[in-house]
Design a protein around this motif. Sequence first.
Motif, mmCIF file in Angstrom:
data_model
loop_
_atom_site.group_PDB
_atom_site.id
_atom_site.type_symbol
_atom_site.label_atom_id
_atom_site.label_comp_id
_atom_site.label_asym_id
_atom_site.label_seq_id
_atom_site.Cartn_x
_atom_site.Cartn_y
_atom_site.Cartn_z
ATOM 1 N N VAL A 177 80.481 81.722 24.616
ATOM 2 C CA VAL A 177 81.318 82.556 23.746
ATOM 3 C C VAL A 177 81.457 83.956 24.331
ATOM 4 C CG1 VAL A 177 81.429 83.667 21.470
ATOM 5 C CG2 VAL A 177 80.832 81.243 21.658
ATOM 6 N N MET A 178 80.359 84.496 24.849
ATOM 7 C CA MET A 178 80.422 85.838 25.440
ATOM 8 C C MET A 178 81.288 85.857 26.686
ATOM 9 S SD MET A 178 78.946 88.097 23.611
ATOM 10 C CE MET A 178 78.945 89.438 24.807
ATOM 11 N N ALA A 179 81.202 84.814 27.505
ATOM 12 C CA ALA A 179 82.039 84.751 28.706
ATOM 13 C C ALA A 179 83.517 84.778 28.330
ATOM 14 C CB ALA A 179 81.708 83.488 29.503
ATOM 15 N N GLU A 180 83.876 83.986 27.310
ATOM 16 C CA GLU A 180 85.266 83.967 26.856
ATOM 17 C C GLU A 180 85.672 85.309 26.266
ATOM 18 O OE1 GLU A 180 88.058 81.280 23.896
ATOM 19 O OE2 GLU A 180 86.057 81.876 23.226
ATOM 20 N N ALA A 181 84.776 85.917 25.463
ATOM 21 C CA ALA A 181 85.096 87.183 24.797
ATOM 22 C C ALA A 181 85.329 88.295 25.815
ATOM 23 C CB ALA A 181 83.976 87.567 23.836
ATOM 24 N N LEU A 182 84.444 88.401 26.799
ATOM 25 C CA LEU A 182 84.606 89.448 27.809
ATOM 26 C C LEU A 182 85.791 89.141 28.719
ATOM 27 C CD1 LEU A 182 80.946 90.378 28.794
ATOM 28 C CD2 LEU A 182 82.410 91.313 27.001
ATOM 29 N N GLY A 183 86.039 87.869 28.980
ATOM 30 C CA GLY A 183 87.220 87.503 29.755
ATOM 31 C C GLY A 183 88.505 87.920 29.056
ATOM 32 N N HIS A 184 88.509 87.812 27.730
ATOM 33 C CA HIS A 184 89.678 88.240 26.950
ATOM 34 C C HIS A 184 89.879 89.747 27.070
ATOM 35 C CE1 HIS A 184 92.671 88.363 23.828
ATOM 36 N NE2 HIS A 184 91.905 89.106 23.056
ATOM 37 N N VAL A 185 88.790 90.511 26.997
ATOM 38 C CA VAL A 185 88.894 91.965 27.168
ATOM 39 C C VAL A 185 89.448 92.298 28.548
ATOM 40 C CG1 VAL A 185 87.591 94.131 27.273
ATOM 41 C CG2 VAL A 185 87.046 92.437 25.505
ATOM 42 N N LEU A 265 82.668 96.404 35.572
ATOM 43 C CA LEU A 265 81.432 95.998 34.895
ATOM 44 C C LEU A 265 81.691 94.863 33.904
ATOM 45 C CD1 LEU A 265 78.457 96.323 34.231
ATOM 46 C CD2 LEU A 265 79.071 98.162 32.640
ATOM 47 N N VAL A 266 82.732 94.983 33.083
ATOM 48 C CA VAL A 266 83.032 93.939 32.102
ATOM 49 C C VAL A 266 83.348 92.636 32.813
ATOM 50 C CG1 VAL A 266 84.568 93.230 30.229
ATOM 51 C CG2 VAL A 266 83.835 95.613 30.396
ATOM 52 N N GLU A 267 84.102 92.712 33.892
ATOM 53 C CA GLU A 267 84.460 91.510 34.653
ATOM 54 C C GLU A 267 83.220 90.855 35.248
ATOM 55 O OE1 GLU A 267 88.495 90.509 36.993
ATOM 56 O OE2 GLU A 267 87.404 92.280 37.677
ATOM 57 N N ALA A 268 82.329 91.672 35.804
ATOM 58 C CA ALA A 268 81.104 91.132 36.409
ATOM 59 C C ALA A 268 80.221 90.473 35.350
ATOM 60 C CB ALA A 268 80.343 92.247 37.112
ATOM 61 N N MET A 269 80.137 91.092 34.169
ATOM 62 C CA MET A 269 79.300 90.517 33.118
ATOM 63 C C MET A 269 79.896 89.211 32.590
ATOM 64 S SD MET A 269 77.753 93.715 30.981
ATOM 65 C CE MET A 269 76.725 92.555 30.100
ATOM 66 N N ALA A 270 81.217 89.148 32.494
ATOM 67 C CA ALA A 270 81.862 87.900 32.081
ATOM 68 C C ALA A 270 81.515 86.779 33.059
ATOM 69 C CB ALA A 270 83.374 88.089 31.985
ATOM 70 N N GLN A 271 81.560 87.081 34.347
ATOM 71 C CA GLN A 271 81.226 86.074 35.357
ATOM 72 C C GLN A 271 79.748 85.693 35.291
ATOM 73 O OE1 GLN A 271 83.264 84.314 37.391
ATOM 74 N NE2 GLN A 271 84.840 85.293 36.111
#
Length: 279
Positions: A177-185, A265-271
Amino acid sequence: MPGPKDLDPSSSPRALLGAELRHAREKTGLSQEDLGARLFVSGSFIGQLESGTRRMQPEYARMLDDVLGTEDFFRRNCAASAKSKYPEHFAEAAEAEATATEIREYAPLLIPGLLQTPAYTRAVCRAYQPTAPNEVIEKLVAARMDRARLLDDPTKPQLWVVLDEAALRRVTGGREVMAEALGHVVSLIRRNRIIVQVLPFDAGAHASLEGAIKLMDFEDAPPLVYFEGVGTGRLEDEPTVVRYQRHTYSLLSACSLSPKNSLALVEAMAQDYVHEEHP
């Protein structure tokens, strides 16, 4: 300075009340400040009622009927404008948000509602109401996704978010869920639809340690700031309060990573969430 924009009374119950209020006030020769003084509110509060930015509450409807000599018009009609699909403490803020031209928000613990995915929202709502029936949760999810349609417009409102690093690292709903949420951002940032800065942990103490901020500006009404707690919220239009919160937001932005570094940073955390979920 251009005059206030005319409302289309047929567009919504709130627009009807706002248009009628402006008409009745001008007919009596009162300024917004004069009428506000008689209701013990600010002139800007009256302006927000007239523009449809604020919801008319029953106590003000009664006072307006008395002061403006409109018999029981506002008493009879304010109930229609009070109906909302949002929780009571947030309804007025959500409706103001829908007419804002610019929104600036600091989110200390969660990804803001306008940026959430359905799965993330579902996890948040379930945490707030662990014993609620599924249909109750799904109604809350649907309402929040409806709010997020504001971002379907390519340019308005301008949305600038300062995200605390805690909101990125709190695993809400699981890693997928977090991967999808940060990917959306990330997607919204890359479409140049929103501005995001991350306030990192190593920024230390900062100007808004005590909570979230949402600042809203409007084309035809004074600005508002919204404060929220657990199950509570309030809109504030007092100019000194709004000015202070603008200053607070500027300090937060100055302590945060640049938009470019924040995106990285957001992109790296999503990955990272994707890799941790599927090693």
